[in-house]
Design a protein around this motif. Sequence first.
Motif, PDB file in Angstrom:
ATOM      1  N   VAL A 261     -19.069   1.777 -39.265  1.00 42.06           N
ATOM      2  CA  VAL A 261     -17.844   2.528 -38.958  1.00 42.06           C
ATOM      3  C   VAL A 261     -17.364   2.211 -37.535  1.00 42.06           C
ATOM      4  N   LEU A 262     -18.296   2.170 -36.582  1.00 47.52           N
ATOM      5  CA  LEU A 262     -17.919   1.847 -35.199  1.00 47.52           C
ATOM      6  C   LEU A 262     -17.331   0.435 -35.119  1.00 47.52           C
ATOM      7  N   GLU A 263     -17.943  -0.495 -35.856  1.00 46.28           N
ATOM      8  CA  GLU A 263     -17.471  -1.881 -35.836  1.00 46.28           C
ATOM      9  C   GLU A 263     -16.081  -1.993 -36.468  1.00 46.28           C
ATOM     10  N   MET A 264     -15.863  -1.227 -37.545  1.00 52.38           N
ATOM     11  CA  MET A 264     -14.534  -1.238 -38.176  1.00 52.38           C
ATOM     12  C   MET A 264     -13.493  -0.686 -37.206  1.00 52.38           C
ATOM     13  N   ALA A 265     -13.879   0.349 -36.464  1.00 50.17           N
ATOM     14  CA  ALA A 265     -12.952   0.923 -35.477  1.00 50.17           C
ATOM     15  C   ALA A 265     -12.581  -0.147 -34.452  1.00 50.17           C
ATOM     16  N   ARG A 266     -13.595  -0.883 -33.993  1.00 46.08           N
ATOM     17  CA  ARG A 266     -13.365  -1.913 -32.978  1.00 46.08           C
ATOM     18  C   ARG A 266     -12.398  -2.990 -33.477  1.00 46.08           C
ATOM     19  N   VAL A 267     -12.654  -3.512 -34.688  1.00 47.77           N
ATOM     20  CA  VAL A 267     -11.833  -4.643 -35.136  1.00 47.77           C
ATOM     21  C   VAL A 267     -10.468  -4.192 -35.680  1.00 47.77           C
ATOM     22  N   LEU A 268     -10.430  -3.026 -36.326  1.00 48.87           N
ATOM     23  CA  LEU A 268      -9.136  -2.562 -36.845  1.00 48.87           C
ATOM     24  C   LEU A 268      -8.193  -2.228 -35.697  1.00 48.87           C
ATOM     25  N   ASN A 269      -8.767  -1.718 -34.601  1.00 54.50           N
ATOM     26  CA  ASN A 269      -7.926  -1.411 -33.439  1.00 54.50           C
ATOM     27  C   ASN A 269      -7.296  -2.692 -32.868  1.00 54.50           C
ATOM     28  N   MET A 270      -7.975  -3.825 -33.070  1.00 50.66           N
ATOM     29  CA  MET A 270      -7.446  -5.099 -32.562  1.00 50.66           C
ATOM     30  C   MET A 270      -6.261  -5.607 -33.381  1.00 50.66           C
ATOM     31  N   VAL A 271      -6.158  -5.124 -34.634  1.00 49.33           N
ATOM     32  CA  VAL A 271      -5.052  -5.597 -35.491  1.00 49.33           C
ATOM     33  C   VAL A 271      -4.105  -4.442 -35.845  1.00 49.33           C
ATOM     34  N   LYS A 272      -4.092  -3.417 -35.006  1.00 47.94           N
ATOM     35  CA  LYS A 272      -3.356  -2.206 -35.381  1.00 47.94           C
ATOM     36  C   LYS A 272      -1.848  -2.428 -35.501  1.00 47.94           C
ATOM     37  N   ASP A 273      -1.338  -3.483 -34.874  1.00 46.47           N
ATOM     38  CA  ASP A 273       0.095  -3.763 -35.030  1.00 46.47           C
ATOM     39  C   ASP A 273       0.437  -4.204 -36.452  1.00 46.47           C
ATOM     40  N   ARG A 274      -0.594  -4.540 -37.253  1.00 51.79           N
ATOM     41  CA  ARG A 274      -0.356  -4.931 -38.642  1.00 51.79           C
ATOM     42  C   ARG A 274      -0.722  -3.829 -39.632  1.00 51.79           C
ATOM     43  N   LEU A 275      -1.015  -2.664 -39.088  1.00 48.02           N
ATOM     44  CA  LEU A 275      -1.441  -1.534 -39.917  1.00 48.02           C
ATOM     45  C   LEU A 275      -0.236  -0.623 -40.174  1.00 48.02           C
ATOM     46  N   LYS A 276       0.086  -0.419 -41.480  1.00 46.02           N
ATOM     47  CA  LYS A 276       1.261   0.421 -41.770  1.00 46.02           C
ATOM     48  C   LYS A 276       0.939   1.896 -41.608  1.00 46.02           C
ATOM     49  N   ARG A 277      -0.197   2.293 -42.170  1.00 47.17           N
ATOM     50  CA  ARG A 277      -0.551   3.718 -42.103  1.00 47.17           C
ATOM     51  C   ARG A 277      -1.850   3.916 -41.335  1.00 47.17           C
ATOM     52  N   ARG A 278      -2.038   5.120 -40.879  1.00 47.55           N
ATOM     53  CA  ARG A 278      -3.183   5.491 -40.049  1.00 47.55           C
ATOM     54  C   ARG A 278      -4.514   5.339 -40.805  1.00 47.55           C
ATOM     55  N   ILE A 279      -5.519   4.888 -40.088  1.00 48.28           N
ATOM     56  CA  ILE A 279      -6.881   4.912 -40.628  1.00 48.28           C
ATOM     57  C   ILE A 279      -7.702   5.850 -39.757  1.00 48.28           C
ATOM     58  N   ARG A 280      -8.276   6.866 -40.378  1.00 54.81           N
ATOM     59  CA  ARG A 280      -9.131   7.791 -39.632  1.00 54.81           C
ATOM     60  C   ARG A 280     -10.588   7.415 -39.867  1.00 54.81           C
ATOM     61  N   LEU A 281     -11.341   7.340 -38.789  1.00 58.04           N
ATOM     62  CA  LEU A 281     -12.766   6.982 -38.906  1.00 58.04           C
ATOM     63  C   LEU A 281     -13.627   8.111 -38.362  1.00 58.04           C
ATOM     64  N   LEU A 282     -14.728   8.348 -39.064  1.00 59.27           N
ATOM     65  CA  LEU A 282     -15.542   9.525 -38.776  1.00 59.27           C
ATOM     66  C   LEU A 282     -17.030   9.213 -38.790  1.00 59.27           C
ATOM     67  N   CYS A 283     -17.764   9.839 -37.882  1.00 60.90           N
ATOM     68  CA  CYS A 283     -19.221   9.846 -37.978  1.00 60.90           C
ATOM     69  C   CYS A 283     -19.637  11.304 -38.126  1.00 60.90           C
ATOM     70  N   PHE A 284     -20.184  11.627 -39.287  1.00 62.46           N
ATOM     71  CA  PHE A 284     -20.509  13.016 -39.616  1.00 62.46           C
ATOM     72  C   PHE A 284     -21.897  13.398 -39.101  1.00 62.46           C
ATOM     73  N   GLY A 285     -22.022  14.630 -38.613  1.00 61.12           N
ATOM     74  CA  GLY A 285     -23.338  15.163 -38.253  1.00 61.12           C
ATOM     75  C   GLY A 285     -23.954  15.909 -39.429  1.00 61.12           C
ATOM     76  N   CYS A 286     -25.274  16.097 -39.358  1.00 67.97           N
ATOM     77  CA  CYS A 286     -25.983  17.005 -40.278  1.00 67.97           C
ATOM     78  C   CYS A 286     -25.726  16.793 -41.763  1.00 67.97           C
ATOM     79  N   GLU A 287     -25.765  15.533 -42.200  1.00 68.75           N
ATOM     80  CA  GLU A 287     -25.638  15.274 -43.627  1.00 68.75           C
ATOM     81  C   GLU A 287     -26.948  15.563 -44.337  1.00 68.75           C
TER      82      GLU A 287
END
Length: 476
Positions: A261-287
Motif C-alpha cells: 500500500v505504501l509503495e502504491m501511494a509512492r508511485v501513484l502520487n508520481m502519476v497523479k496528473d493522469r488520475l481521473k478520480r481520487r484513490i484513497r489508501l489506508l493502513c488499518f490497525g487492529c485487524e
Amino acid sequence: MVENPYLDVDKKIVSEIYTSSESMDNLKVLCDVYGSRFGGTPGDFASVKWMVEKLKGYGIENAHYETFKFPGWVRGPARLEVTSPIKREFDCISLPLGLAGEVEAKLVFLGDGPIDIYEKRKDEIEGNVVMVTSRTPLGMTRFLHRSEKYMRSILAGAKGWIFMNHYPAYGPPTGGISPVIPTVAVSYEDGSFLARLLEREKEVKVRITTTDRNREMTSYNVVCDIPGTSDDEEYVLSGSHYDGHDISQGAVDPASGTVTVLEMARVLNMVKDRLKRRIRLLCFGCEEIGLFGSYNYVAQHEDEMDDLRFMLNLDAAGGKGKKGVILHGHPELEPFIERAGKEMRAELPYFQRVSPYSDHWPFFLKGVPTGGGGDPEAIRTRTGRGYGHTRYDTVDKVELGYLRLAAANYSRLLLRAANADEWSARRKTQQEVKEFIEKQGYDQTVALAEKVKEYVRTWGEIHPDTKAWLERKSDW
Ligand SMILES: [Zn+2]
C-alpha cells in the motif's frame, strides 16, 4: 492484441517499482524496528507515526492518522499441565482476547474438528477440555476458522480449549477468540504427544491456567488520498492492515500488504496528473483481533460509502504467489479485470469468493463492491496458514520480487478502476447483502456467535471480561 491506453503511465509505474527496493526497505523497518505493531503496544503508535511521515515524504501532504477505541488485550503467562495419569508441563500461549482463568478437566481430542463432531460428542465434551487442530477438515469447501471451532466447542459444554498447530516446527499458533473459557495453543509436537497419551491411557486430565487482561485501548488507521484531476466525487480505495499478532513480526501477514500500500501511494502520487478520480489508501490497525480498524473506519466514514466504486483489500498481498484478484461476488467486474490484465500485459487471475476474515468485510456489509489481492489457485486449495500467525512469520520469508509484482499489478489496476468512464459494479442494498451472506452460509456463523452469547448468559457465574464481551454488540 488489446491496445494499452496507459502505456506511458504503466512504464513510469513499473520502472519506478523495479528500480527501487523501497518496499523491502519499508518492510524491514516496520517489522524489525516496530515489532508486531499489535494493537495497544508501543510499536503500534510508533509505526503509525512513521508511516504518516513516510507518506508525507513521498509528497502526500494529506497523510494522517485517525484514532479509535477498541477492546484491547494484554498477554499474561499461560500454563498447560497434564495432572493425571502423569505429571508434565507443556509450552503454550494464550490466545488474544482470552480471559484469565483456571480449569482442570478431562481432555477430549477432536482432531481437525469438523462441524458435526461437537454435537456428536457432546456427552464427552460437556464440562471438559477440548483440543482441536488448526487445519480445515478434509472435504470442506470453505476455510473453517478457529473461532467457529471454539464457539461450537463452547456450545457443546467445553470448559477449556486447546488449539493445536497442524504444521510441524512452527510452535503454537495464535489468533483472536472471545473471552469465554480458558484457552491455550500448543505446537504440533506437543499436541501430538497429548493425543498419543490420550489414546494409550483412555483418560487424561489437564489443567489450563491463563492470566490475560482485557481493557479498552486506542489504536489507529493511517489514511491518505491521491487526488484525481476531475471533480467526480466517485473514488476507489485500497488498504491493508498493519498490525501483526503480538508473538510475531507479522511480516507476510500483514506487513507485505502494508508496504505494498505504501509503495502504491509512492508511485501513484508520481502519476497523479493522469488520475481521473481520487484513490484513497489506508493502513488499518487492529485487524487481527476483530477487524476493529476497518469497522471503525467504515463507521467514521459512513457518508462516503455511496461514492466508493471499489475497495481492494491487500492483507498479506506481498507474499508468495500470483498477484490476482479475489472478487467478493461481483461477476460484473470480471470483464474489467480481464481487460486490465490484457492492457497491462500482466497475469491477473481472478475468481469469486468472500470470507468474513479481513478488512474488506465491514465495507462488504455496507454493500460496497469489494475484492482482495491474492492467488486464486492458492486460496482455493489452502488448508491453513503455514507459519502465518506464529512467531515464524518473519522478514526473511518475504521476497522483493513478490512485493514488486504486487505493487506493479495493484497500482495499475487501481489506476484503471479510478479512471474507467463506465463502472459496472454498484453498491448492494442491505437486503441484497443479507441474501448474499445467507447464500454463502455465513449467516450460520453469525447465528453461532449469537447462540454462544445466549448460552453464556444462562451461566450462574460470569467472568467480568466475558460480561463486557456480552454487552458489546456482535462482531458482525
Ligand atoms: Zn492479515
